[in-house]
Design an enzyme around this catalytic site. Structure first.
Site, PDB file in Angstrom:
ATOM      1  N   VAL A 139     -37.320  49.061 -11.345  1.00 11.64           N
ATOM      2  CA  VAL A 139     -35.973  48.475 -11.256  1.00 11.64           C
ATOM      3  C   VAL A 139     -36.008  46.980 -11.552  1.00 11.64           C
ATOM      4  CG1 VAL A 139     -33.974  48.117  -9.738  1.00 11.64           C
ATOM      5  CG2 VAL A 139     -35.287  50.239  -9.574  1.00 11.64           C
ATOM      6  N   LYS A 166     -30.626  56.403   3.490  1.00 19.25           N
ATOM      7  CA  LYS A 166     -29.333  56.250   2.816  1.00 19.25           C
ATOM      8  C   LYS A 166     -28.193  56.773   3.699  1.00 19.25           C
ATOM      9  CE  LYS A 166     -31.642  56.546  -1.652  1.00 19.25           C
ATOM     10  NZ  LYS A 166     -32.148  57.439  -2.682  1.00 19.25           N
TER      11      LYS A 166
HETATM   12  N1  HSE Z   1     -36.651  57.812  -5.029  1.00 19.98           N
HETATM   13  C1  HSE Z   1     -35.258  57.620  -4.958  1.00 19.98           C
HETATM   14  C2  HSE Z   1     -34.585  58.915  -5.397  1.00 19.98           C
HETATM   15  C3  HSE Z   1     -34.849  56.493  -5.868  1.00 19.98           C
HETATM   16  O1  HSE Z   1     -35.269  59.768  -5.939  1.00 19.98           O
HETATM   17  O2  HSE Z   1     -33.415  59.073  -5.178  1.00 19.98           O
HETATM   18  C4  HSE Z   1     -33.635  55.791  -5.499  1.00 19.98           C
HETATM   19  O3  HSE Z   1     -33.494  55.509  -4.174  1.00 19.98           O
END
Ligand code: HSE
Length: 431
Positions: A14, A204
């Site tokens: 990123v 998340k």
């Molecule tokens: N490893 C995470 C995913 C990347 O696969 O969603 C983004 O947070």
């Protein structure tokens, strides 16, 4: 046009893309804003990258960048909830630098404290890229749905896990092979266990709960189940039964009979009927469905991982900062966010999918059905596939509605039964 001076710490997938875009120039940069990448920090100075950063000031120690006079905003793309990333983020805000990060583990753990510090020092602090890659989900909740009471969030929040489940089905490949593929494509976390075991989706889900309800459960308090135990056979059985398997982050809030708010939150694989929108979200795509008081049900989908989509979210934060956007990072004063908010077990009842591997001998089915009877769980259907070679059988049971706690108790008894070979796979059915 004033000039905004940016320092990036971490030039992985990123970080490299963000640097590339800043140097190359992107849409609004041409006529609205002037950005300059003035500093970078990475593990290796010499590594060959998509973009040449040799002319940019390089910091071996990112913490020095946080106190550099030249930098207006620190973009932290190192990752991890402790160690250098944490030190850098706190130190940036303490040194009057604004902060943009994609670090979900850090925000899920220290987001409230960081937001308090940013507010105290009147600094910009945002983390759009921490949830669902290129999807502007935090902006949607924080701005687009600002006047709504949000009662429920359901999300496919991990691109790697979703890619693995979709690819296993499409290519009829095993779990390990598809995981390697996802890692090669740059979707997986540095530690892919975070993707597979549901930790990334849990981070998340915590961040989304903070934005939606102002309540932040701790990771330890979340019920988390990953996708490691799901086999190609599970995917095939579910397909035959009219379902897809999806790793979902769920949270909802409601008041109990005493008017006290209760938060329900989990990350686990679910069976979703093929008629539901979420079941068609495949590959590295993420999706979040939001139930809100005025706007109703809102669903947003897009690329949840990968350099370009995630860079898009980081750059949008940079543009917000340049715009002078006054932001409450969680859509409310940091003071109003309840940290370590206790989650409750689901009260709702669901149908369940159970897959068991058993010795193919008389009495096994009778023992199993006795357990179901003891726990008052009614069976809707059973599929049995025998393997004559090793005298085992795979049993797939769909139950009528029951509560998760009762199912968990029944499973503890089932595991102890003579003839049950492996830990059963048990998945909720979304309806
Ligand atoms: N490893 C995470 C995913 C990347 O696969 O969603 C983004 O947070």
């Amino acid at each position: 046009m004033s000039l905004l001076k940016i320092g990036i710490a971490g030039l992985g997938n990123v970080g490299e893309e963000v640097a590339y875009q800043l140097i190359k120039g992107f849409r609004v940069q041409k006529n609205l804003f002037k950005f300059e990448l003035v500093a970078v920090s990475a593990k290796s100075k010499k590594k060959k990258r998509k973009v040449d950063v040799s002319g940019i000031r390089f910091f071996d120690d990112p913490l020095e960048m946080a106190s550099s006079q030249d930098v207006d905003v620190i973009v932290e793309l190192i990752g991890g909830d402790e160690g250098i990333a944490k030190k850098l983020c706190f130190s940036a805000l303490q040194n009057n630098k604004s902060l943009i990060t994609a670090n979900k583990a850090l925000i899920a753990k220290y987001g409230k404290e960081l937001a308090e510090l940013a507010e105290k020092n009147n600094l910009f602090f945002s983390f759009e890229a921490s949830v669902a890659g290129g999807i502007p989900i935090l902006k949607l909740i924080r701005e687009g749905l600002i006047v709504n009471d949000i009662t429920k969030l359901t999300g496919i929040l991990n691109g790697t896990a979703n890619y693995i489940l979709s690819e296993m089905e499409e290519a009829e490949k095993g779990f390990e092979e598809v995981l390697t593929d996802a890692q090669n494509k740059g979707y997986a976390e540095a530690n892919p266990a975070f993707d597979i075991d549901g930790i990334d989706a849990a981070h998340k889900t915590i961040i989304l709960s903070a934005l939606a309800y102002g309540k932040m459960p701790s990771l330890e308090n979340l019920s988390i189940q990953g996708i490691r135990d799901i086999t190609l056979n599970d995917i095939k059985y579910c397909n035959e039964l009219g379902f897809k398997i999806k790793l979902l982050g769920n949270s909802s809030i409601s008041k109990n009979i005493n008017g006290v708010e209760e938060l329900f939150c989990s990350v686990k694989p679910w069976l979703i009927g093929k008629n539901y929108g979420l079941s068609n979200v495949s590959g590295v795509i993420n999706a979040v469905q939001i139930e809100s008081s005025l706007a109703g049900s809102v669903m947003i989908t897009g690329a949840g991982a990968g350099g370009e989509p995630t860079a898009s979210a980081v750059l949008a934060d940079i543009v917000d900062f340049a715009n002078g956007t006054k932001l409450f990072s969680f859509g409310r004063k940091a003071y109003d966010i309840k940290n370590n908010f206790q989650t409750m077990p689901y009260k709702e009842k669901f149908k369940f999918y159970l897959r068991l591997n058993v010795v193919d001998k008389s009495g096994i089915l009778a023992d199993l059905t006795t357990v179901f009877k003891d726990y008052n769980i009614s069976i809707e259907s059973v599929i049995q596939k025998s393997n004559k070679k090793d005298k085992t059988a795979e049993l797939v049971i769909i139950t009528h509605k029951a509560s998760n706690t009762v199912l968990d108790d029944a499973l503890r008894s089932i595991i102890k039964l003579d003839g049950v070979i492996t830990k059963p796979v048990c998945l909720n059915i979304y309806s």
